[in-house]
Write a protein that holds these residues in place. Sequence first.
Motif, mmCIF file in Angstrom:
data_model
loop_
_atom_site.group_PDB
_atom_site.id
_atom_site.type_symbol
_atom_site.label_atom_id
_atom_site.label_comp_id
_atom_site.label_asym_id
_atom_site.label_seq_id
_atom_site.Cartn_x
_atom_site.Cartn_y
_atom_site.Cartn_z
ATOM 1 N N LYS A 1 -1.215 -5.996 9.137
ATOM 2 C CA LYS A 1 -1.094 -4.765 8.375
ATOM 3 C C LYS A 1 -2.080 -4.738 7.217
ATOM 4 O O LYS A 1 -2.584 -5.766 6.772
ATOM 5 C CB LYS A 1 0.340 -4.617 7.857
ATOM 6 C CG LYS A 1 1.385 -4.493 8.964
ATOM 7 C CD LYS A 1 2.786 -4.346 8.387
ATOM 8 C CE LYS A 1 3.819 -4.196 9.508
ATOM 9 N NZ LYS A 1 5.184 -4.046 8.969
ATOM 10 N N SER A 2 -2.299 -3.527 6.707
ATOM 11 C CA SER A 2 -3.177 -3.383 5.545
ATOM 12 C C SER A 2 -2.431 -3.784 4.279
ATOM 13 O O SER A 2 -1.201 -3.739 4.218
ATOM 14 C CB SER A 2 -3.669 -1.939 5.429
ATOM 15 O OG SER A 2 -2.590 -1.061 5.140
ATOM 16 N N LEU B 1 -7.272 -3.301 2.339
ATOM 17 C CA LEU B 1 -8.052 -4.218 3.161
ATOM 18 C C LEU B 1 -7.183 -4.768 4.284
ATOM 19 O O LEU B 1 -5.949 -4.749 4.223
ATOM 20 C CB LEU B 1 -8.639 -5.355 2.315
ATOM 21 C CG LEU B 1 -7.705 -6.308 1.558
ATOM 22 C CD1 LEU B 1 -7.090 -7.381 2.449
ATOM 23 C CD2 LEU B 1 -8.458 -6.987 0.418
ATOM 24 N N PHE B 2 -7.857 -5.234 5.327
ATOM 25 C CA PHE B 2 -7.218 -5.912 6.450
ATOM 26 C C PHE B 2 -7.816 -7.310 6.534
ATOM 27 O O PHE B 2 -9.030 -7.476 6.415
ATOM 28 C CB PHE B 2 -7.486 -5.198 7.778
ATOM 29 C CG PHE B 2 -7.019 -3.776 7.843
ATOM 30 C CD1 PHE B 2 -5.770 -3.455 8.340
ATOM 31 C CD2 PHE B 2 -7.860 -2.747 7.432
ATOM 32 C CE1 PHE B 2 -5.360 -2.136 8.415
ATOM 33 C CE2 PHE B 2 -7.455 -1.434 7.513
ATOM 34 C CZ PHE B 2 -6.205 -1.114 8.004
ATOM 35 N N LYS B 3 -6.999 -8.309 6.770
ATOM 36 C CA LYS B 3 -7.480 -9.668 6.943
ATOM 37 C C LYS B 3 -7.256 -10.104 8.385
ATOM 38 O O LYS B 3 -6.160 -9.966 8.924
ATOM 39 C CB LYS B 3 -6.753 -10.623 5.993
ATOM 40 C CG LYS B 3 -7.082 -10.407 4.520
ATOM 41 C CD LYS B 3 -6.341 -11.385 3.620
ATOM 42 C CE LYS B 3 -6.689 -11.163 2.158
ATOM 43 N NZ LYS B 3 -5.941 -12.084 1.241
ATOM 44 N N GLY B 4 -8.300 -10.606 9.014
ATOM 45 C CA GLY B 4 -8.193 -11.098 10.374
ATOM 46 C C GLY B 4 -8.315 -10.002 11.408
ATOM 47 O O GLY B 4 -8.606 -8.844 11.105
ATOM 48 N N PHE B 5 -8.070 -10.375 12.662
ATOM 49 C CA PHE B 5 -8.236 -9.455 13.784
ATOM 50 C C PHE B 5 -7.032 -8.535 13.971
ATOM 51 O O PHE B 5 -7.124 -7.534 14.658
ATOM 52 C CB PHE B 5 -8.469 -10.248 15.076
ATOM 53 C CG PHE B 5 -9.807 -10.913 15.139
ATOM 54 C CD1 PHE B 5 -10.920 -10.254 15.622
ATOM 55 C CD2 PHE B 5 -9.959 -12.217 14.699
ATOM 56 C CE1 PHE B 5 -12.153 -10.867 15.679
ATOM 57 C CE2 PHE B 5 -11.191 -12.851 14.751
ATOM 58 C CZ PHE B 5 -12.293 -12.170 15.237
ATOM 59 N N GLY C 1 -4.603 -6.697 -4.583
ATOM 60 C CA GLY C 1 -3.640 -7.765 -4.435
ATOM 61 C C GLY C 1 -4.331 -9.110 -4.317
ATOM 62 O O GLY C 1 -3.813 -10.132 -4.758
ATOM 63 N N SER C 2 -5.537 -9.111 -3.711
ATOM 64 C CA SER C 2 -6.329 -10.334 -3.606
ATOM 65 C C SER C 2 -7.429 -10.387 -4.652
ATOM 66 O O SER C 2 -7.760 -11.459 -5.152
ATOM 67 C CB SER C 2 -6.950 -10.436 -2.198
ATOM 68 O OG SER C 2 -5.961 -10.525 -1.193
ATOM 69 N N ALA D 1 0.845 -1.188 0.000
ATOM 70 C CA ALA D 1 0.000 0.000 0.000
ATOM 71 C C ALA D 1 0.878 1.235 0.000
ATOM 72 O O ALA D 1 1.933 1.279 0.638
ATOM 73 C CB ALA D 1 -0.911 -0.002 1.220
ATOM 74 N N GLU D 2 0.475 2.263 -0.763
ATOM 75 C CA GLU D 2 1.255 3.503 -0.819
ATOM 76 C C GLU D 2 1.351 4.149 0.560
ATOM 77 O O GLU D 2 2.368 4.705 0.938
ATOM 78 C CB GLU D 2 0.602 4.472 -1.805
ATOM 79 C CG GLU D 2 0.701 4.005 -3.256
ATOM 80 C CD GLU D 2 -0.010 4.952 -4.194
ATOM 81 O OE1 GLU D 2 -0.392 6.048 -3.735
ATOM 82 O OE2 GLU D 2 -0.187 4.614 -5.366
#
Length: 434
Positions: free
Chosen positions: A68-69, A61-65, A74-75, A30-31
């Motif tokens: 990092k973003s 986006l953030f994955k999980g609890f 990317g996904s 992420a920039e």
Amino acid sequence: MNVLTTTLCLCLALVACHHKHCSSGSVDIAEEELDRCKGLEMDAVTVNEDGVLVFFKGDQLFKGFHGKSELSNGSYEELDDIHSLDHVDAAFRMSFNESNKHVSLFFFLDHMVFRYIHEKLVAGYPQKISEAFPGIPEHLDAAMECPKPVCENDTIIFFKGDEIYYFDVDTKAVMVKEIPAMPNCTSALLFLGQSYCFFGTQFVQFDPKTGAIHGRWPKEAREYFMRCPAFGEESVHVDRERCSHVHLDAVTSDDAKSIYIFRGHHYLSMDKVKATSRAGTIESEFKEIHSELDAAFAFQGHLYMMKGDHVFAYKSGEPPAPVDGYPKTVKEVLGLDGAIDAAFVCPGDKVAHIFQGHSVYEVNMTSSTLPREAVFDELMALFKKVDAAMCGETGVDLFVGSHFYHFDSTKLMFRARSLPEPHLVSQGLLGCDH
């Protein structure tokens, strides 16, 4: 190549990537990395095919609890193909109506909807929202699935402003409601069987069919859906009470699968179904007790708490409500004189096991005759004193110091002549890393 030259080359590469999404390995950089613990209002939230929460903010986006973003594309690469589209407005996982073969994720951006299976865009998408979900408006605020039997039919719930749209997946019929009690959701989520509406950094749990909100809400998302240990006074309490190695005064699990842990002036409640924790002072939640319990156990929807020569009783719930006629003396309720070290009642049982030093007594809690009779049961050969005890579906746990010891049943607990493997309370029960 020296450090300065390497750094300069890296900077030039980043400049060349400006307004583009540059990849590093399998995750895009992420920039400007976002920090979810600084109070971000998320644009959308859903659960992916693996049951992992995914939060969207801007193009990241953030994955999980925790963690990092990363860049959303990317996904989900195609989210960046239409450059007039800004951010993900709404998202949901469809786990029904898929012939039990696939789980789909749907992302809504302005007037378009994207559908993915295992991060691969489904053929024929993106589509206009009006084509994929006729009767549903553009520029949505939030969306969530509501399968049977949570809703009467397999339904997608869409939120826009004050209006809530119920889209029947089978008939494609749309019903529109305005529910004054509901806040305007900026994202929504069905998670572990419960429905949540997020707005700002707060959230409420609600009934998806009626919009009814029960209990003490709203709550702070950073306390429950994100691991932000440095956030707020309550978060400090949660982190401290979870990961302290100081011995417990009392512990019990109620009928609703919540574990209550008491230590000094503080308590920690853990919802095992929702995987959430809450902490505070004992006086703030159990005003009549103030602090420093001796023991506690749950029985038939009530929490019984022993302090000195008195027993306090509360109806389980949020918040717990004092039971009329309490406190009573330990002699009345449990048929014993003196303070109690620990106590437990196993699920579905009527007998409370009461620890005083080496001695363990049985008390029939269904007896309405006071004082109840305490019947001597066994001598506890393994410990001079037990700090706390708890019985659940998998057996009995005895807490001594910073460790607990598990026995598969009450009988095996009394028959044991050697200590089972010790487990750290902070790690084995509370999920800390130390």
